[in-house]
Design an enzyme around this catalytic site. Structure first.
Site, PDB file in Angstrom:
ATOM      1  N   LYS A  56      26.102 -18.214 -14.895  1.00 13.01           N
ATOM      2  CA  LYS A  56      26.975 -18.323 -15.980  1.00 13.01           C
ATOM      3  C   LYS A  56      28.323 -18.868 -15.401  1.00 13.01           C
ATOM      4  O   LYS A  56      28.653 -18.970 -14.322  1.00 13.01           O
ATOM      5  CB  LYS A  56      27.332 -17.014 -16.846  1.00 13.01           C
ATOM      6  CG  LYS A  56      27.910 -15.882 -15.818  1.00 13.01           C
ATOM      7  CD  LYS A  56      27.706 -14.778 -16.709  1.00 13.01           C
ATOM      8  CE  LYS A  56      28.841 -13.617 -15.824  1.00 13.01           C
ATOM      9  NZ  LYS A  56      28.910 -12.387 -16.526  1.00 13.01           N
TER      10      LYS A  56
ATOM     11  N   ARG B 144      20.556  -8.418 -10.102  1.00 11.90           N
ATOM     12  CA  ARG B 144      21.334  -9.505 -10.911  1.00 11.90           C
ATOM     13  C   ARG B 144      22.642  -9.949 -10.035  1.00 11.90           C
ATOM     14  O   ARG B 144      23.651  -9.707 -10.433  1.00 11.90           O
ATOM     15  CB  ARG B 144      21.587  -9.237 -12.284  1.00 11.90           C
ATOM     16  CG  ARG B 144      20.483  -8.700 -13.035  1.00 11.90           C
ATOM     17  CD  ARG B 144      20.892  -8.881 -14.687  1.00 11.90           C
ATOM     18  NE  ARG B 144      22.084  -7.885 -14.763  1.00 11.90           N
ATOM     19  CZ  ARG B 144      21.935  -6.709 -15.223  1.00 11.90           C
ATOM     20  NH1 ARG B 144      20.872  -5.963 -15.100  1.00 11.90           N
ATOM     21  NH2 ARG B 144      23.063  -5.830 -15.314  1.00 11.90           N
TER      22      ARG B 144
ATOM     23  N   CYS C 208      53.331 -26.393 -10.679  1.00 15.39           N
ATOM     24  CA  CYS C 208      53.604 -27.067 -11.800  1.00 15.39           C
ATOM     25  C   CYS C 208      51.887 -27.230 -12.477  1.00 15.39           C
ATOM     26  O   CYS C 208      50.878 -26.865 -11.917  1.00 15.39           O
ATOM     27  CB  CYS C 208      54.026 -28.695 -11.602  1.00 15.39           C
ATOM     28  SG  CYS C 208      55.627 -28.428 -10.476  1.00 15.39           S
TER      29      CYS C 208
ATOM     30  N   HIS D 154      23.972  -2.690 -17.746  1.00 20.40           N
ATOM     31  CA  HIS D 154      25.005  -3.005 -16.892  1.00 20.40           C
ATOM     32  C   HIS D 154      25.745  -2.139 -16.413  1.00 20.40           C
ATOM     33  O   HIS D 154      26.306  -1.115 -17.010  1.00 20.40           O
ATOM     34  CB  HIS D 154      25.793  -4.177 -17.585  1.00 20.40           C
ATOM     35  CG  HIS D 154      26.750  -5.151 -16.835  1.00 20.40           C
ATOM     36  ND1 HIS D 154      26.429  -5.742 -15.710  1.00 20.40           N
ATOM     37  CD2 HIS D 154      27.935  -5.065 -16.767  1.00 20.40           C
ATOM     38  CE1 HIS D 154      27.374  -6.284 -15.247  1.00 20.40           C
ATOM     39  NE2 HIS D 154      28.564  -5.774 -15.738  1.00 20.40           N
TER      40      HIS D 154
ATOM     41  N   ARG E  70      29.852  -2.304 -24.366  1.00 20.16           N
ATOM     42  CA  ARG E  70      29.868  -3.644 -24.817  1.00 20.16           C
ATOM     43  C   ARG E  70      29.018  -3.974 -25.715  1.00 20.16           C
ATOM     44  O   ARG E  70      29.185  -4.343 -26.961  1.00 20.16           O
ATOM     45  CB  ARG E  70      29.989  -4.518 -23.489  1.00 20.16           C
ATOM     46  CG  ARG E  70      30.327  -5.944 -23.556  1.00 20.16           C
ATOM     47  CD  ARG E  70      30.674  -6.709 -22.250  1.00 20.16           C
ATOM     48  NE  ARG E  70      29.577  -6.582 -21.388  1.00 20.16           N
ATOM     49  CZ  ARG E  70      29.630  -7.110 -20.156  1.00 20.16           C
ATOM     50  NH1 ARG E  70      30.789  -7.762 -19.780  1.00 20.16           N
ATOM     51  NH2 ARG E  70      28.446  -7.203 -19.485  1.00 20.16           N
TER      52      ARG E  70
ATOM     53  N   TYR F 110      60.475 -26.311 -11.139  1.00 19.99           N
ATOM     54  CA  TYR F 110      61.019 -26.129 -12.316  1.00 19.99           C
ATOM     55  C   TYR F 110      61.870 -24.545 -12.432  1.00 19.99           C
ATOM     56  O   TYR F 110      61.396 -23.713 -11.597  1.00 19.99           O
ATOM     57  CB  TYR F 110      59.899 -25.897 -13.522  1.00 19.99           C
ATOM     58  CG  TYR F 110      59.088 -27.054 -13.966  1.00 19.99           C
ATOM     59  CD1 TYR F 110      60.047 -28.025 -14.738  1.00 19.99           C
ATOM     60  CD2 TYR F 110      57.908 -27.287 -13.716  1.00 19.99           C
ATOM     61  CE1 TYR F 110      59.568 -29.206 -15.017  1.00 19.99           C
ATOM     62  CE2 TYR F 110      57.375 -28.451 -13.976  1.00 19.99           C
ATOM     63  CZ  TYR F 110      58.319 -29.524 -14.736  1.00 19.99           C
ATOM     64  OH  TYR F 110      57.583 -30.596 -15.112  1.00 19.99           O
TER      65      TYR F 110
ATOM     66  N   ASP G 185      50.389 -30.056 -12.425  1.00 20.31           N
ATOM     67  CA  ASP G 185      49.527 -31.106 -11.760  1.00 20.31           C
ATOM     68  C   ASP G 185      49.863 -30.904 -10.286  1.00 20.31           C
ATOM     69  O   ASP G 185      49.060 -31.712  -9.339  1.00 20.31           O
ATOM     70  CB  ASP G 185      49.489 -32.533 -12.276  1.00 20.31           C
ATOM     71  CG  ASP G 185      49.649 -32.499 -13.757  1.00 20.31           C
ATOM     72  OD1 ASP G 185      48.393 -32.002 -14.389  1.00 20.31           O
ATOM     73  OD2 ASP G 185      50.624 -33.004 -14.466  1.00 20.31           O
TER      74      ASP G 185
END
Length: 396
Positions: A53, A236, A332, A180, A151, A280, A334
């Site tokens: 997942k 699992r 930042c 679980h 859950r 920044y 990027d």
């Protein structure tokens, strides 16, 4: 025979006519993935459901699932029906369980794509039966029993009518029953024994009513690592399959190898004068003249802004030329900057953000600690802007 190293964007092909030359990439070692699967299999001695997942924990859903299928994995687990459909469209034929809660309008998609359904209530069982009958096809289901996670799933202490209805269903093939574990990442957890006791008591009702016992699966990565009594009929593993421990308290009881590396390059070098702030907010400035390099990745890629440094001794680090150097100033969107002191670095030098460089290693677990989070969030947060590069594996 090994396939040559190649880059592939896990979210799909690169736009037509555009060559992907971005220096930043997630490198996925398929040989290490095979190693981990083999070690887990040998350790538990029962079938393995590999959890893929969340884009296979950031490693790339389809390429990882295809590789695991080639390794003969018994089952795959995803969170949402869309992930399962994508695997089927990519030609993956291994049994796939969708672990998440279901919406009634999605049920036909599960059945049409031969996906196994988590049934978490008597009402949802009836919805699945109705959809299966309307389509003239039996649905394969796993019953979800809540033993303490709160859950999804029917509480273990009130699960008897649920089990009886599922066992008697004409349109549902009851393949498995599962729960679980909430605290198995910690080997000292007392909660795990309590959950196991509750789960086995619920499963005992199959014998009481004379129904065949379906597969029972309970152990997640923590269970695989620490609690052999939870292995039952299938395990699992999720994060452990990718060579990462789920929690600082976890023990490395299996020889696991990290599958993911995150690498980039130096794209700029400059000398920053003493007292001149970087990035920044002007939160960090060197006390003496220093050398600073810029790395082309940021929080827009899912690299945590929490790894920013304000000069208080906290913040992230990277590996350059086999040595660790601190991130300085704010990360930042990027890019971010790294202080290399009086050492040397050239443009296009490799930078390792997760992984090994020479004798130095920076794991996802340590990066998570520096960011004040968990390794799951680090790995799955690395988004589709970063191309995936797959190394090793058997050529198709």
């Amino acid at each position: 025979m090994h396939a040559p190293d190649h880059a592939q964007d896990a979210s799909g092909p690169v736009q037509s006519g555009v060559v992907d030359t971005r220096p930043t990439r997630v490198r996925v070692d398929l040989d290490n993935l095979s190693h981990n699967l083999g070690r887990i299999r040998a350790h538990v001695g029962v079938p393995v459901m590999a959890i893929v997942k969340a884009n296979a924990y950031g490693h790339g859903l389809v390429p990882v699932a295809r590789h695991l299928q080639a390794q003969g994995v018994d089952q795959l687990g995803v969170a949402f029906v869309e992930e399962g459909v994508r695997l089927r469209q990519a030609g993956v034929t291994t049994p796939v369980l969708v672990l998440g809660g279901i919406s009634g309008r999605q049920i036909s998609q599960y059945i049409a794509h031969d996906l196994e359904i988590t049934v978490s209530s008597l009402d949802k069982l009836h919805q699945v039966e109705a959809a299966a009958e309307a389509m003239g096809r039996r649905a394969v289901i796993h019953l979800k029993i809540d033993t303490g996670m709160e859950r999804i799933g029917v509480h273990s202490y009130s699960s008897r009518p649920f089990i009886e209805a599922a066992a008697a269903s004409r349109w549902c093939e009851l393949k498995a029953v599962y729960s679980h574990l909430a605290c198995a990442d910690d080997p000292g957890s007392a909660m795990t024994a309590l959950q196991l006791e509750r789960f086995l008591e619920a499963c005992a009702h199959f014998d009481r009513i004379g129904a065949p016992m379906p597969l029972r699966h309970l152990a997640n990565s923590g269970g695989v690592l620490h609690f052999p009594q939870t292995w039952l009929d299938m395990v699992r593993p999720g994060i452990a399959l990718y060579g990462v421990l789920p929690d600082p308290a976890s023990r490395r009881s299996i020889d696991l190898r990290p599958v993911m590396s995150l690498v980039s390059q130096v794209v700029y070098f400059k000398v920053v004068k003493a007292g001149n702030p970087v990035s920044y907010g002007a939160t960090w400035a060197p006390s003496t003249d220093t050398r600073v390099v810029t790395i082309p990745i940021g929080y827009g890629d899912g690299y945590p802004r929490a790894l920013s440094s304000a000069g208080d001794g906290r913040g992230g680090a990277v590996l350059i030329r086999g040595r660790r150097h601190p991130i300085v100033g704010r990360v930042c969107m990027d890019q971010f900057m790294v202080d290399i002191g009086q050492e040397s670095a050239w443009n296009e030098d490799e930078v390792v953000l997760i992984g090994r460089q020479g004798d130095a290693f920076l794991g996802a677990e340590e990066l998570a600690r520096m960011a004040g989070t968990i390794p799951y969030e680090i790995m799955v947060g690395l988004n589709e802007r970063i191309p995936r590069q797959y190394v090793g594996g058997v050529a198709e």
